[in-house]
Every structure is written in C-alpha cells, then in structure tokens.
Design a protein around this motif. Structure first.
Motif, mmCIF file in Angstrom:
data_model
loop_
_atom_site.group_PDB
_atom_site.id
_atom_site.type_symbol
_atom_site.label_atom_id
_atom_site.label_comp_id
_atom_site.label_asym_id
_atom_site.label_seq_id
_atom_site.Cartn_x
_atom_site.Cartn_y
_atom_site.Cartn_z
ATOM 1 N N TRP A 24 -2.675 6.490 -2.644
ATOM 2 C CA TRP A 24 -3.080 7.421 -3.698
ATOM 3 C C TRP A 24 -3.345 6.682 -5.011
ATOM 4 O O TRP A 24 -4.320 6.962 -5.705
ATOM 5 N N ASN A 30 -9.295 8.464 -8.153
ATOM 6 C CA ASN A 30 -8.342 8.582 -9.255
ATOM 7 C C ASN A 30 -8.587 7.552 -10.349
ATOM 8 O O ASN A 30 -7.922 7.585 -11.377
ATOM 9 N N ARG A 33 -9.425 8.843 -13.962
ATOM 10 C CA ARG A 33 -8.269 9.491 -14.607
ATOM 11 C C ARG A 33 -7.234 8.459 -15.042
ATOM 12 O O ARG A 33 -6.659 8.557 -16.137
#
Length: 45
Positions: A24, A30, A33
């Motif tokens: 993750w 991601n 972000r």
C-alpha cells in the motif's frame, strides 16, 4: 490446537499484514497524496 500452531498462524498473519502495508505504501496511486503530505511542513500559512 497446539500453542506452536497458534504461534505459527499469528506469525504468518502478521507477515501478510506487513506485506500488505508495504504494498500500500509503495503503490503508485498513493504517490500524489504522499508527495502532497510530504510538502506540508514546508508550506507557509
């Protein structure tokens, strides 16, 4: 159920969770972000 079997299961589950967190964190979706969050301390109010 033997205590050693339980310990083995907990170890395997913890390893799978660890690999999931790493996947993750290194996920490309991601990145934007995380880059934005990394710049927050340097931005002025």
């Amino acid at each position: 159920m033997d205590i050693n079997l339980l310990r083995s299961i907990v170890t395997v589950v913890a390893f799978v969770v660890f690999i999931g967190i790493v996947a993750w964190a290194w996920s490309r979706r991601n990145k934007a972000r995380f880059d934005e969050a990394a710049r927050l301390p340097f931005e002025q109010d």
